[in-house]
Design a protein around this motif. Structure first.
Motif, PDB file in Angstrom:
ATOM      1  N   ILE A 277      -6.835   2.450  -3.836  1.00 44.58           N
ATOM      2  CA  ILE A 277      -7.658   2.046  -2.689  1.00 44.58           C
ATOM      3  C   ILE A 277      -8.470   3.233  -2.183  1.00 44.58           C
ATOM      4  O   ILE A 277      -9.670   3.113  -1.911  1.00 44.58           O
ATOM      5  CB  ILE A 277      -6.775   1.475  -1.550  1.00 44.58           C
ATOM      6  CG1 ILE A 277      -6.017   0.229  -2.014  1.00 44.58           C
ATOM      7  CG2 ILE A 277      -7.595   1.219  -0.298  1.00 44.58           C
ATOM      8  CD1 ILE A 277      -6.844  -1.004  -2.242  1.00 44.58           C
ATOM      9  N   LEU A 278      -7.836   4.397  -2.061  1.00 46.88           N
ATOM     10  CA  LEU A 278      -8.553   5.593  -1.600  1.00 46.88           C
ATOM     11  C   LEU A 278      -9.653   5.992  -2.572  1.00 46.88           C
ATOM     12  O   LEU A 278     -10.741   6.389  -2.155  1.00 46.88           O
ATOM     13  CB  LEU A 278      -7.568   6.753  -1.389  1.00 46.88           C
ATOM     14  CG  LEU A 278      -6.597   6.597  -0.222  1.00 46.88           C
ATOM     15  CD1 LEU A 278      -5.559   7.711  -0.239  1.00 46.88           C
ATOM     16  CD2 LEU A 278      -7.333   6.543   1.107  1.00 46.88           C
ATOM     17  N   ALA A 279      -9.378   5.876  -3.869  1.00 44.82           N
ATOM     18  CA  ALA A 279     -10.392   6.217  -4.873  1.00 44.82           C
ATOM     19  C   ALA A 279     -11.585   5.272  -4.779  1.00 44.82           C
ATOM     20  O   ALA A 279     -12.736   5.688  -4.929  1.00 44.82           O
ATOM     21  CB  ALA A 279      -9.793   6.183  -6.272  1.00 44.82           C
TER      22      ALA A 279
ATOM     23  N   CYS B 216       0.837  -1.203   0.000  1.00 47.22           N
ATOM     24  CA  CYS B 216       0.000   0.000   0.000  1.00 47.22           C
ATOM     25  C   CYS B 216       0.875   1.257   0.000  1.00 47.22           C
ATOM     26  O   CYS B 216       1.085   1.901   1.016  1.00 47.22           O
ATOM     27  CB  CYS B 216      -0.942   0.003   1.197  1.00 47.22           C
ATOM     28  SG  CYS B 216      -2.298   1.159   0.973  1.00 47.22           S
TER      29      CYS B 216
ATOM     30  N   THR C 110      -0.274  -2.409   4.182  1.00 43.89           N
ATOM     31  CA  THR C 110       0.571  -1.305   4.578  1.00 43.89           C
ATOM     32  C   THR C 110       1.857  -1.883   5.151  1.00 43.89           C
ATOM     33  O   THR C 110       1.805  -2.740   6.039  1.00 43.89           O
ATOM     34  CB  THR C 110      -0.133  -0.432   5.650  1.00 43.89           C
ATOM     35  OG1 THR C 110      -1.353   0.050   5.099  1.00 43.89           O
ATOM     36  CG2 THR C 110       0.731   0.731   6.061  1.00 43.89           C
TER      37      THR C 110
ATOM     38  N   LYS D  89     -12.528   3.486  -1.952  1.00 42.61           N
ATOM     39  CA  LYS D  89     -13.214   3.660  -0.669  1.00 42.61           C
ATOM     40  C   LYS D  89     -13.925   4.992  -0.532  1.00 42.61           C
ATOM     41  O   LYS D  89     -15.070   5.037  -0.094  1.00 42.61           O
ATOM     42  CB  LYS D  89     -12.194   3.564   0.473  1.00 42.61           C
ATOM     43  CG  LYS D  89     -11.912   2.187   0.941  1.00 42.61           C
ATOM     44  CD  LYS D  89     -10.766   2.194   1.926  1.00 42.61           C
ATOM     45  CE  LYS D  89     -11.227   2.148   3.342  1.00 42.61           C
ATOM     46  NZ  LYS D  89     -10.177   1.663   4.259  1.00 42.61           N
ATOM     47  N   PHE D  90     -13.232   6.065  -0.857  1.00 39.53           N
ATOM     48  CA  PHE D  90     -13.769   7.387  -0.555  1.00 39.53           C
ATOM     49  C   PHE D  90     -14.207   8.163  -1.790  1.00 39.53           C
ATOM     50  O   PHE D  90     -14.915   9.151  -1.678  1.00 39.53           O
ATOM     51  CB  PHE D  90     -12.753   8.198   0.248  1.00 39.53           C
ATOM     52  CG  PHE D  90     -12.340   7.499   1.517  1.00 39.53           C
ATOM     53  CD1 PHE D  90     -13.253   7.276   2.538  1.00 39.53           C
ATOM     54  CD2 PHE D  90     -11.047   7.019   1.668  1.00 39.53           C
ATOM     55  CE1 PHE D  90     -12.886   6.608   3.698  1.00 39.53           C
ATOM     56  CE2 PHE D  90     -10.666   6.354   2.828  1.00 39.53           C
ATOM     57  CZ  PHE D  90     -11.586   6.147   3.842  1.00 39.53           C
TER      58      PHE D  90
ATOM     59  N   GLN E 233     -16.287  -1.992   0.447  1.00 40.98           N
ATOM     60  CA  GLN E 233     -15.208  -2.163  -0.520  1.00 40.98           C
ATOM     61  C   GLN E 233     -14.643  -3.579  -0.498  1.00 40.98           C
ATOM     62  O   GLN E 233     -14.249  -4.113  -1.551  1.00 40.98           O
ATOM     63  CB  GLN E 233     -14.095  -1.130  -0.309  1.00 40.98           C
ATOM     64  CG  GLN E 233     -13.291  -1.290   0.945  1.00 40.98           C
ATOM     65  CD  GLN E 233     -13.967  -0.715   2.180  1.00 40.98           C
ATOM     66  OE1 GLN E 233     -15.067  -0.167   2.120  1.00 40.98           O
ATOM     67  NE2 GLN E 233     -13.300  -0.843   3.317  1.00 40.98           N
TER      68      GLN E 233
ATOM     69  N   ASP F  39      -9.679  -4.908   1.826  1.00 37.93           N
ATOM     70  CA  ASP F  39      -8.970  -4.003   0.931  1.00 37.93           C
ATOM     71  C   ASP F  39      -7.542  -3.776   1.398  1.00 37.93           C
ATOM     72  O   ASP F  39      -6.605  -3.902   0.619  1.00 37.93           O
ATOM     73  CB  ASP F  39      -9.732  -2.681   0.762  1.00 37.93           C
ATOM     74  CG  ASP F  39      -9.961  -1.936   2.063  1.00 37.93           C
ATOM     75  OD1 ASP F  39      -9.946  -2.570   3.139  1.00 37.93           O
ATOM     76  OD2 ASP F  39     -10.167  -0.709   2.013  1.00 37.93           O
TER      77      ASP F  39
ATOM     78  N   ASP G 123      -1.974   2.845  -3.226  1.00 41.67           N
ATOM     79  CA  ASP G 123      -2.704   3.504  -2.148  1.00 41.67           C
ATOM     80  C   ASP G 123      -3.758   4.465  -2.691  1.00 41.67           C
ATOM     81  O   ASP G 123      -4.854   4.566  -2.151  1.00 41.67           O
ATOM     82  CB  ASP G 123      -1.750   4.213  -1.184  1.00 41.67           C
ATOM     83  CG  ASP G 123      -0.908   5.297  -1.843  1.00 41.67           C
ATOM     84  OD1 ASP G 123      -0.750   5.293  -3.086  1.00 41.67           O
ATOM     85  OD2 ASP G 123      -0.380   6.152  -1.100  1.00 41.67           O
ATOM     86  N   GLN G 124      -3.451   5.123  -3.808  1.00 36.39           N
ATOM     87  CA  GLN G 124      -4.413   6.047  -4.413  1.00 36.39           C
ATOM     88  C   GLN G 124      -5.604   5.306  -5.018  1.00 36.39           C
ATOM     89  O   GLN G 124      -6.724   5.804  -5.001  1.00 36.39           O
ATOM     90  CB  GLN G 124      -3.726   6.916  -5.464  1.00 36.39           C
ATOM     91  CG  GLN G 124      -2.651   7.817  -4.877  1.00 36.39           C
ATOM     92  CD  GLN G 124      -3.171   8.677  -3.735  1.00 36.39           C
ATOM     93  OE1 GLN G 124      -4.157   9.404  -3.891  1.00 36.39           O
ATOM     94  NE2 GLN G 124      -2.529   8.600  -2.574  1.00 36.39           N
TER      95      GLN G 124
ATOM     96  N   ARG H  32     -20.907   5.155   3.386  1.00 34.54           N
ATOM     97  CA  ARG H  32     -20.166   4.872   2.154  1.00 34.54           C
ATOM     98  C   ARG H  32     -21.082   4.395   1.035  1.00 34.54           C
ATOM     99  O   ARG H  32     -20.832   4.636  -0.131  1.00 34.54           O
ATOM    100  CB  ARG H  32     -19.087   3.832   2.449  1.00 34.54           C
ATOM    101  CG  ARG H  32     -18.088   3.693   1.333  1.00 34.54           C
ATOM    102  CD  ARG H  32     -16.878   2.907   1.759  1.00 34.54           C
ATOM    103  NE  ARG H  32     -16.130   3.667   2.750  1.00 34.54           N
ATOM    104  CZ  ARG H  32     -15.353   3.135   3.674  1.00 34.54           C
ATOM    105  NH1 ARG H  32     -15.210   1.836   3.745  1.00 34.54           N
ATOM    106  NH2 ARG H  32     -14.716   3.885   4.535  1.00 34.54           N
TER     107      ARG H  32
END
Length: 192
Positions: free
Chosen positions: A35-37, A27, A185, A39-40, A88, A154, A32-33, A84
């Motif tokens: 995963i963030l895209a 991660c 991570t 999830k959020f 995810q 995730d 990491d980007q 959410r």
């Protein structure tokens, strides 16, 4: 880690309740980007790609020799799911189930209580935060006893969530618990 190993240093020091884990990515950028895209940013189309990458990262013999009986996504709390709009882990588990041929049990585990987000807590408080937070949702008399269960998530950071779920599953008789992660991570000091 810089090279595949049977057991990492952290697991040697503090063995988790799960038996093994497989990860698609470390991660860090750019994973990491993604995963963030997902999830959020509600970019759920990324889940299919992450599921494919995870499937490709798992050794082929895993799906044949001692294949899991089911894939179970790590559940979100009701509040987080409402905020959410999707889980995810479930979205990643769907293509993984299709590709592997392993049945998906999307509601087999439930959160028994809301917990503080693990990322907001110091490492020493994470296990206490999750104690007794998960339970098996008996569905049509199906129990984890004697089964090889694969948990899908995730990201693994400290591993406490997965440890707690695996502990609950083993207390309910699961024979084996694997963990399948889109990303992990790195721990401080891990060679990357």
């Amino acid at each position: 880690m810089s090279a595949p190993a049977a057991v990492c240093g952290q697991c040697l020091r503090h063995p988790p309740a799960f038996d093994q884990s497989f990860t698609g990515f470390c991660c860090r950028a750019p994973a990491d980007q993604l995963i963030l895209a997902l999830k959020f940013g509600h970019r759920t189309a990324l889940a299919g790609w992450l599921g494919q990458q995870l499937f490709d990262a798992v050794p082929a013999d895993y799906w044949q020799d001692d294949a899991p009986d089911c894939l179970i996504p790590v559940p979100l709390s009701k509040q987080r799911l409402q905020q959410r709009g999707f889980n995810q882990a479930l979205e990643i588990a769907r293509p993984l189930s299709r590709l592997s041929g392993v049945e998906l049990w999307p509601d087999a585990i439930q959160r028994l209580r809301d917990t503080a987000p693990q990322a907001s807590l110091p490492l020493r408080e994470r296990r206490q935060n999750l104690q007794h937070a998960f339970g098996w949702r008996t569905k049509q008399g199906v129990l984890p006893a004697g089964r090889h269960i694969a948990l899908v998530d995730d990201v693994m950071t400290s591993g406490m969530t997965l440890h707690e779920i695996a502990t609950m599953l083993k207390l309910n008789g699961a024979r084996r618990v694997s963990v399948l992660l889109a990303a992990r991570t790195p721990s401080p000091g891990d060679a990357l």
